[in-house]
Each structure stands twice: as C-alpha cells, then as structure tokens.
Design a protein around this motif. Structure first.
Motif, short mmCIF file in Angstrom:
data_model
loop_
_atom_site.label_atom_id
_atom_site.label_comp_id
_atom_site.label_asym_id
_atom_site.label_seq_id
_atom_site.Cartn_x
_atom_site.Cartn_y
_atom_site.Cartn_z
N ALA A 303 0.71 83.07 25.40
CA ALA A 303 0.42 81.64 25.52
C ALA A 303 -1.07 81.35 25.36
N SER A 307 -0.83 80.38 21.29
CA SER A 307 -0.15 79.09 21.24
C SER A 307 -1.11 77.90 21.10
N THR A 328 5.73 78.69 31.02
CA THR A 328 5.91 77.57 30.09
C THR A 328 4.56 77.09 29.58
N GLY A 333 4.29 76.54 19.75
CA GLY A 333 5.67 76.98 19.66
C GLY A 333 5.95 77.80 18.42
N LYS A 365 12.84 80.17 24.92
CA LYS A 365 13.11 78.84 24.37
C LYS A 365 11.84 78.33 23.71
N SER A 366 11.92 78.03 22.43
CA SER A 366 10.73 77.56 21.71
C SER A 366 11.15 76.85 20.44
N LYS A 370 6.77 72.35 19.87
CA LYS A 370 7.42 71.96 21.13
C LYS A 370 7.09 72.89 22.30
N GLY A 371 6.18 73.81 22.10
CA GLY A 371 5.83 74.73 23.20
C GLY A 371 6.85 75.84 23.36
N THR A 372 6.64 76.67 24.40
CA THR A 372 7.48 77.83 24.62
C THR A 372 7.74 78.02 26.11
N THR A 373 8.95 78.46 26.45
CA THR A 373 9.29 78.87 27.81
C THR A 373 9.91 80.25 27.77
#
Length: 381
Positions: A303, A307, A328, A333, A365-366, A370-373
C-alpha cells in the motif's frame, strides 16, 4: 494406582492430550507440571530444565503463588536432590526430603515440604529435565511417604510423554527461529537492492545537477529537488526495512501491541496517513499471530510503496474464536485476476501461503482506481 481426584485412564489421557496441545516450550513445561500435580494429587510440583553452567535454564512450578515464587528468589542451582535427578538419572521417592543426607536447605520463603517423588525426563540418553512432586494429599502414618510405587510408575509414563512433547516443542521453536532467520535474510537482500537503487539514482541526479549549475541554473534546481526526493525515499526504505527486521517480540507484547507499534512507526515515516484499530481480540496461537503480523507487513508495504494511497487503515477484530485482519487503502488499486497471472507480484502468493499455513483464509478485493483491501481470517485455537 493412587486414588487422587482424577485418577485412572481418563486422567492419564487428559494429561497427555493437554501436553500435546501446546507448541511453545514454556506452555508445554507449565502443562506437564500442572498435569503431574493434579494426576498424583500433590500439593507442589516443579520441573527444571538444566543449562550448561551448573544451574537451571528454566524452572516451572505449580502450587506456589506468584508472590511466593518472587520471594523465593533466583532459580535454584543443581545441588542436593535436584542434582540427583539430573546426574544420577534415577527416580527418588522419599518419606521426608529434609532428612535425606543430600538435602542442603531452602531459601527462607520456600514452602515446607516433606514426602517427595522425583524422576528425570529423558530423551534417549540425554536428561532434558527433572520432574518433582512434594506433599502428597493423603494420610501418612508413622511418617511414611505418601507417594506409592504406583505413583512412581504413573509419573514415569507421564515423563516419557513429557519428553516427546518437550522435544517436539523445541523442534517447533527451532523451526520458527530458522524461518525468522530466512525472513531476515530476505529482508536484508530487499533492503540492499532497494537502497542501492535509490543511492545509484541519487548519485546520477547529483552529477547531472552539478553539470547544469553554470549553464542552466533552473534545470539544476529541478535536479537538486529530485536529489532531495530520492534521499527521502531512501531514508523511508531504510526505516521500513529496519522495522521489519526488528519487530517487537510477539511472545512478550502480543499481536495487538506489536501491530500498533509497527503502524505508529510507519505513520511517522511515510507521507500517507496510517491508522490502526482493534476490538476484542483474544490471544491467538503463536503461529497464527506471527502469520498475521507478516501478512500485515506485506500488505502495508504494498500500500505504501505501490498504491499511492494517502490513507491506509488497519483493523484487527475478534471473529468467533479467532480474528480477522484488514488492511485497506484508497490508492490506485489493480485488477486482481491480472495480478494473479503475474505470479508473485505484490507478494500475494506469499500472503496466501502464510494464511493457509495456519488454517486461515486470505481475500483480496481491488479494482483500478478503487483502492485495495487485504483481509486475513484465522480460526484461533
């Protein structure tokens, strides 16, 4: 056999299962001592593990309060009856330990003990510990020993299984040490590569700035600004790698405190805001806590390095008997399917291996923009 509160096959089975349930050496020692004291209905029990200098590396007791233990003082040396267990490697059953010619007294705060049963714990020909019981809870007519031959036989069986449990725990801890050593070696190589690249770029940019100072001051100024940026990045790489090489001891502080400290350092070292919150997390098995820490470190590294996120949030929450970790970010993303086909990019394979290795699951999840988790769930123990 002795008719204690939990005598018989069930009690033996319960004691052996309890010993096999733990992987940490200290936990195994405590379980052995508590099981022996309960199984033979003794007032006191102790287990000593010898060091190489005439004393005990570890000495675990049961039946003595923390205040009493603190008042007793330093770990005992290998003398008297304790020495007999370790050097003569034979059982000792005494009606009154204080009357034995080898008895050399106790510290002032030591509880009074009379009848005594002790025997070595052996791994092949090596004595790896000694198990002691004192003050059998039973009538003792004419000053006789409360411990019987059946008690000695039962304790011998327990000691044989204790040797297996203790040896397995030592092998497990050794394996963890080797894993940590390998991890540190990997991080050292990463540190060398990352900082070397930054320093190489820094040198070239500084040389370009020096060449431009006289004929193009404006471009020289831009190059010097780039020098400052590269120097800051190199410093950040160094700080982050040092933190990973020297994490706070999980055994001492636990996962929550270790993560909090790690994230506080990252928040200071990076321009992105890095936060941490936790809720209701119980202590987890050591292997699960270590895996969660390493996954958190890998996800934070991604991150903060790749990111471009201005905000990274880490949460750790209780989930049933286990816990769930989420990292998160609101950065650029990526497309998870494309990254998956690229092999080990972003360490996703490593994170999944760490998670599955402790019975956990990892979810990514990405989406572009939209970012990443990164979410890791472990079952607890």
């Amino acid at each position: 056999m002795s008719q204690g509160p939990r005598s018989g096959l069930y009690a033996v089975s319960a004691a052996l299962l309890a010993m096999s349930r733990h992987l940490e050496v200290r936990d195994v020692l405590k379980t052995i001592v508590a099981s022996a004291r309960e199984l033979l209905d003794a007032q006191y029990a102790a287990l000593g593990v010898p060091d190489d200098h005439g004393g005990f590396a570890q000495f675990v007791v049961d039946g003595i309060s923390d205040a009493q233990w603190k008042a007793i003082g330093p770990l005992p040396r290998q003398h008297g009856i304790l020495a007999a267990m370790l050097h003569e490697a034979r059982p000792e059953r005494l009606a009154d330990v204080r009357k034995d010619p080898r008895f050399e007294g106790w510290p002032g705060a030591h509880p009074d003990m009379s009848d005594f049963l002790g025997l070595p714990i052996r791994d092949g020909d090596e004595v790896i510990g000694a198990l002691f019981l004192a003050n059998k809870n039973c009538p003792k007519p004419d000053g006789s020993c409360g411990f019987t031959e059946d008690d000695e036989e039962l304790l011998t069986i327990l000691a044989q299984h204790a040797a297996i449990a203790l040896t397995n725990a030592r092998l497990y801890e050794r394996s963890r040490e080797l894993t940590i050593a390998e991890e540190r070696s990997r991080l050292a190589h990463e540190l060398h590569d990352a900082v070397s690249q930054k320093l190489f770029s820094l040198r070239l940019t500084a040389q370009a700035a020096a060449a431009l100072v006289d004929r193009d001051p404006a471009r020289a100024k831009g190059e010097l600004q780039q020098v400052a940026a590269l120097a800051a990045e190199a410093a950040d790489e160094l700080r982050a790698a040092v933190v990973e090489l020297r994490p706070t001891a999980l055994d001492e502080d636990g996962l929550v405190a270790t993560l909090r400290t790690h994230i506080q350092v990252l928040d200071r070292a990076h321009s992105a805001r890095v936060t941490f919150s936790s809720c209701g997390v119980r202590a987890l098995p050591a292997s699960q806590e270590e895996a969660m820490l390493r996954v958190a470190q890998e996800a934070l590294h991604n991150a903060l390095r790749h990111s471009g996120a201005p905000q990274v949030d880490v949460t750790l929450e209780r989930y049933g008997q286990g816990a769930v970790l989420r990292v998160t970010d609101n950065g650029s993303g990526f497309e998870p399917t494309a990254i998956r086909s690229a092999g080990r990019h972003l360490g996703l394979v490593s994170m999944r291996d760490r998670s599955s290795g402790v019975g956990g699951t990892l979810t990514v999840k990405s989406a572009p923009g939209k970012g990443t988790t990164i979410e890791m769930e472990v079952p607890g123990g």
